[in-house]
Design an enzyme around this catalytic site. Sequence first.
Site, PDB file in Angstrom:
ATOM      1  N   ASP A  31      -5.701  24.872 -36.755  1.00 48.89           N
ATOM      2  CA  ASP A  31      -5.075  24.045 -35.717  1.00 48.89           C
ATOM      3  C   ASP A  31      -5.947  22.802 -35.494  1.00 48.89           C
ATOM      4  O   ASP A  31      -7.171  22.879 -35.449  1.00 48.89           O
ATOM      5  CB  ASP A  31      -4.927  24.840 -34.413  1.00 48.89           C
ATOM      6  N   ILE A  32      -5.286  21.666 -35.331  1.00 52.78           N
ATOM      7  CA  ILE A  32      -5.990  20.393 -35.189  1.00 52.78           C
ATOM      8  C   ILE A  32      -6.681  20.274 -33.823  1.00 52.78           C
ATOM      9  O   ILE A  32      -7.625  19.499 -33.666  1.00 52.78           O
ATOM     10  CB  ILE A  32      -5.002  19.214 -35.424  1.00 52.78           C
ATOM     11  N   GLY A  92       5.792  26.563 -23.996  1.00 56.67           N
ATOM     12  CA  GLY A  92       4.663  25.819 -24.555  1.00 56.67           C
ATOM     13  C   GLY A  92       4.852  25.369 -25.986  1.00 56.67           C
ATOM     14  O   GLY A  92       3.934  24.805 -26.590  1.00 56.67           O
ATOM     15  N   GLN A  93       6.042  25.600 -26.549  1.00 59.82           N
ATOM     16  CA  GLN A  93       6.256  25.181 -27.940  1.00 59.82           C
ATOM     17  C   GLN A  93       6.400  23.658 -28.006  1.00 59.82           C
ATOM     18  O   GLN A  93       7.166  23.056 -27.243  1.00 59.82           O
ATOM     19  CB  GLN A  93       7.508  25.850 -28.526  1.00 59.82           C
ATOM     20  N   HIS A  99       5.853  29.108 -35.797  1.00 57.50           N
ATOM     21  CA  HIS A  99       4.441  29.308 -36.142  1.00 57.50           C
ATOM     22  C   HIS A  99       3.811  30.340 -35.235  1.00 57.50           C
ATOM     23  O   HIS A  99       4.174  30.475 -34.073  1.00 57.50           O
ATOM     24  CB  HIS A  99       3.660  27.994 -36.077  1.00 57.50           C
ATOM     25  N   LEU A 100       2.864  31.018 -35.812  1.00 58.81           N
ATOM     26  CA  LEU A 100       2.100  32.036 -35.107  1.00 58.81           C
ATOM     27  C   LEU A 100       0.678  31.487 -34.941  1.00 58.81           C
ATOM     28  O   LEU A 100       0.109  30.957 -35.892  1.00 58.81           O
ATOM     29  CB  LEU A 100       2.174  33.264 -35.993  1.00 58.81           C
ATOM     30  N   HIS A 101       0.161  31.547 -33.717  1.00 55.24           N
ATOM     31  CA  HIS A 101      -1.235  31.148 -33.470  1.00 55.24           C
ATOM     32  C   HIS A 101      -2.119  32.378 -33.641  1.00 55.24           C
ATOM     33  O   HIS A 101      -1.876  33.411 -32.997  1.00 55.24           O
ATOM     34  CB  HIS A 101      -1.413  30.646 -32.032  1.00 55.24           C
TER      35      HIS A 101
HETATM   36  P1  AMP Z   1       2.933  25.008 -30.100  1.00 51.96           P
HETATM   37  O1  AMP Z   1       2.511  24.293 -28.841  1.00 51.96           O
HETATM   38  O2  AMP Z   1       2.995  26.513 -29.948  1.00 51.96           O
HETATM   39  O3  AMP Z   1       4.214  24.443 -30.661  1.00 51.96           O
HETATM   40  O4  AMP Z   1       1.778  24.770 -31.145  1.00 51.96           O
HETATM   41  C1  AMP Z   1       1.722  23.626 -31.947  1.00 51.96           C
HETATM   42  C2  AMP Z   1       0.303  23.542 -32.432  1.00 51.96           C
HETATM   43  O5  AMP Z   1       0.247  22.662 -33.540  1.00 51.96           O
HETATM   44  C3  AMP Z   1      -0.695  23.018 -31.399  1.00 51.96           C
HETATM   45  O6  AMP Z   1      -1.699  23.995 -31.156  1.00 51.96           O
HETATM   46  C4  AMP Z   1      -1.250  21.748 -32.059  1.00 51.96           C
HETATM   47  O7  AMP Z   1      -2.618  21.546 -31.788  1.00 51.96           O
HETATM   48  C5  AMP Z   1      -0.987  22.019 -33.518  1.00 51.96           C
HETATM   49  N1  AMP Z   1      -0.853  20.837 -34.372  1.00 51.96           N
HETATM   50  C6  AMP Z   1      -0.093  19.743 -34.173  1.00 51.96           C
HETATM   51  N2  AMP Z   1      -0.212  18.888 -35.199  1.00 51.96           N
HETATM   52  C7  AMP Z   1      -1.046  19.468 -36.091  1.00 51.96           C
HETATM   53  C8  AMP Z   1      -1.564  19.083 -37.364  1.00 51.96           C
HETATM   54  N3  AMP Z   1      -1.241  17.902 -37.934  1.00 51.96           N
HETATM   55  N4  AMP Z   1      -2.424  19.925 -37.998  1.00 51.96           N
HETATM   56  C9  AMP Z   1      -2.768  21.098 -37.434  1.00 51.96           C
HETATM   57  N5  AMP Z   1      -2.302  21.535 -36.227  1.00 51.96           N
HETATM   58  C10 AMP Z   1      -1.469  20.713 -35.577  1.00 51.96           C
END
Ligand code: AMP
Length: 113
Positions: A31-32, A92-93, A99-101
């Site tokens: 995750d970025i 929070g999406q 995607h799975l965190h």
């Molecule tokens: P969500 O809020 O559950 O939709 O999670 C989206 C996630 O994607 C967040 O934790 C962001 O930090 C992550 N994210 C967004 N853009 C990127 C990227 N280019 N590379 C890696 N993670 C990213």
Amino acid sequence: MSEQTIFAKIIRKEIPAAIVYENERILAFKDIAPQAPTHILVIPKKALADVAAAKEDDAALLGELLLSAAHIAKEQGLTDYRIVINNGAEAGQTVFHLHLHLLGGRPMRWPPG
Ligand code: AMP
């Protein structure tokens, strides 16, 4: 038209990501904006907006997502970790590609915010 989310672009290798695992169906990358010392996103390559968009046909893919997360956690040296899926903006999406965190490396609190 092809899917335009940031994750679709990462799958197509149009933008870079720190990839930690990949097979024909699954991609995992850091995750970025990490919320824990280890914060990895595990995604299907198939364009599914969220878990609610999955159909019965996707059961094996959803299972593989979880098994991949467990495999990656082990590879990362994690024994205790949290797996989160945000479904919908209010949950929070922010990226509408399922995607799975995978979060680990620090104590976790409950309930989540
Ligand atoms: P969500 O809020 O559950 O939709 O999670 C989206 C996630 O994607 C967040 O934790 C962001 O930090 C992550 N994210 C967004 N853009 C990127 C990227 N280019 N590379 C890696 N993670 C990213």
